[in-house]
Motif scaffolding. Structure first.
Motif, PDB file in Angstrom:
ATOM      1  N   UNK A   1       1.425  -1.462   0.515  1.00  0.00           N
ATOM      2  CA  UNK A   1       0.038  -0.075   0.108  1.00  0.00           C
ATOM      3  C   UNK A   1       0.795   1.324   0.138  1.00  0.00           C
ATOM      4  N   UNK A   2       1.154   1.857  -0.927  1.00  0.00           N
ATOM      5  CA  UNK A   2       1.520   2.862  -0.948  1.00  0.00           C
ATOM      6  C   UNK A   2       1.030   4.792  -0.881  1.00  0.00           C
ATOM      7  N   UNK A   3      -1.013   4.704  -0.773  1.00  0.00           N
ATOM      8  CA  UNK A   3      -1.323   5.996   0.165  1.00  0.00           C
ATOM      9  C   UNK A   3      -0.759   6.833  -0.635  1.00  0.00           C
ATOM     10  N   UNK A   4      -0.995   6.731  -2.045  1.00  0.00           N
ATOM     11  CA  UNK A   4      -0.284   7.914  -2.943  1.00  0.00           C
ATOM     12  C   UNK A   4      -0.852   9.518  -2.305  1.00  0.00           C
ATOM     13  N   UNK A   5      -2.346   9.449  -1.793  1.00  0.00           N
ATOM     14  CA  UNK A   5      -2.260  10.681  -1.526  1.00  0.00           C
ATOM     15  C   UNK A   5      -1.499  11.362  -0.706  1.00  0.00           C
ATOM     16  N   UNK A   6      -0.812  11.208   0.275  1.00  0.00           N
ATOM     17  CA  UNK A   6      -0.671  11.906   1.057  1.00  0.00           C
ATOM     18  C   UNK A   6       0.045  12.433   1.071  1.00  0.00           C
ATOM     19  N   UNK A   7      -0.517  13.819   2.420  1.00  0.00           N
ATOM     20  CA  UNK A   7       1.081  14.675   1.986  1.00  0.00           C
ATOM     21  C   UNK A   7       1.570  14.988   3.536  1.00  0.00           C
ATOM     22  N   UNK A   8       2.442  14.810   3.687  1.00  0.00           N
ATOM     23  CA  UNK A   8       3.036  15.270   5.212  1.00  0.00           C
ATOM     24  C   UNK A   8       2.670  16.290   5.651  1.00  0.00           C
ATOM     25  N   UNK A   9       3.129  17.137   4.373  1.00  0.00           N
ATOM     26  CA  UNK A   9       2.643  18.677   5.179  1.00  0.00           C
ATOM     27  C   UNK A   9       2.152  19.080   5.737  1.00  0.00           C
ATOM     28  N   UNK A  10       0.920  18.980   5.138  1.00  0.00           N
ATOM     29  CA  UNK A  10      -0.616  19.272   5.591  1.00  0.00           C
ATOM     30  C   UNK A  10      -1.071  18.626   6.530  1.00  0.00           C
TER      31      UNK A  10
END
Length: 259
Positions: free
Chosen positions: A222-231
């Motif tokens: 699972x790569x979780x492509x939508x994740x934006x850690x900065x947010x």
């Protein structure tokens, strides 16, 4: 400066020991119950849900999928709540110059973070042992996910520490506002599998990014492509900035107000 740092470490350690003793000091087993209680509760919930929901979106074992969503979510809610009550819990001690509101916040943050991480480790290892499912951990992503949760818990906890003291009714309002988060943070589902426009709305919740990142650390597929850690980091840091700013200006009033 070094003397102040040493005093802070000593105060934080003392407050952590005080918290452990005041919560479970009279119970057989003492601090172990801080680990046993949530492990038993989460294990029971996981077992109940796994009996009715058989096919998880990831892997073969629903108990593992559910635990990887519930445990991080529970960590955020419990740590932020504990930090929000930190001044109230140590109000008599704030009269001493060696104890500050920041010591109280850090003590609760470190104690409950360590406890939650132990619960997570024990329960995940237990589920893996019982289910036989094989996972390949990605430690960097797992730590990144918990890092997002830690920053948000610390930030909103510090902000609520001020708000709970100034507006006692806000604590109840905050609890009410947090209840729907359980259903919209990706505990039961994967956000990237939701249709639009629901997916876009769910991604506005910073918790969905953190929970997906934790799952990406557990499930190598699972790569979780939508994740934006900065947010989520930015949301937590902004809350922390304003929380500490308000506490720095008004902590004496909050300590006296509830005395």
């Amino acid at each position: 400066m070094s003397a102040r740092r040493f005093a802070t470490i000593r105060s934080v350690t003392a407050l952590m020991l005080r918290e452990m003793g005041s919560t479970y000091g009279r119970s057989p087993g003492g601090y172990l119950w801080m680990v046993i209680d949530p492990v038993a509760g989460v294990a029971l919930l996981t077992l109940v849900f796994s009996l009715f929901l058989y096919t998880p979106p990831l892997g073969r074992d629903f108990a593992l999928f559910y635990a990887t969503g519930l445990l991080p979510f529970t960590y955020y809610t419990e740590v932020s709540a504990k930090i929000g009550q930190s001044i109230r819990a140590v109000r008599p001690l704030l009269a001493y110059p060696s104890v500050t509101y920041l010591d109280a916040i850090l003590a609760r943050f470190f104690l409950n973070t360590l406890t939650s991480l132990m619960v997570f480790l024990l329960l995940i290892l237990g589920i893996l042992g019982l289910s036989g499912e094989v996972v390949h951990l990605r430690t960097a992503r797992l730590l990144d996910g918990f890092g997002m949760l830690a920053v948000m818990a610390l930030g909103f906890g510090a902000l609520n520490c001020f708000l709970f003291g100034l507006f006692p009714v806000w604590e109840r309002v905050w609890n009410i506002l947090n209840r729907p988060l359980f259903m919209v943070s990706g505990v039961f589902f994967l956000v990237d599998q939701m249709p639009q426009p629901m997916r876009g709305l769910l991604m506005l919740n910073p918790l969905t990014h953190a929970l997906a990142e934790v799952r990406a650390g557990i499930y190598a597929t699972y790569d979780a492509p939508f994740v934006q850690p900065v947010y989520p980091y930015a949301v937590g840091l902004v809350a922390l900035f304003f929380g500490l700013l308000l506490l720095n200006r008004h902590h004496r009033f909050l300590a006296i107000e509830g005395a």
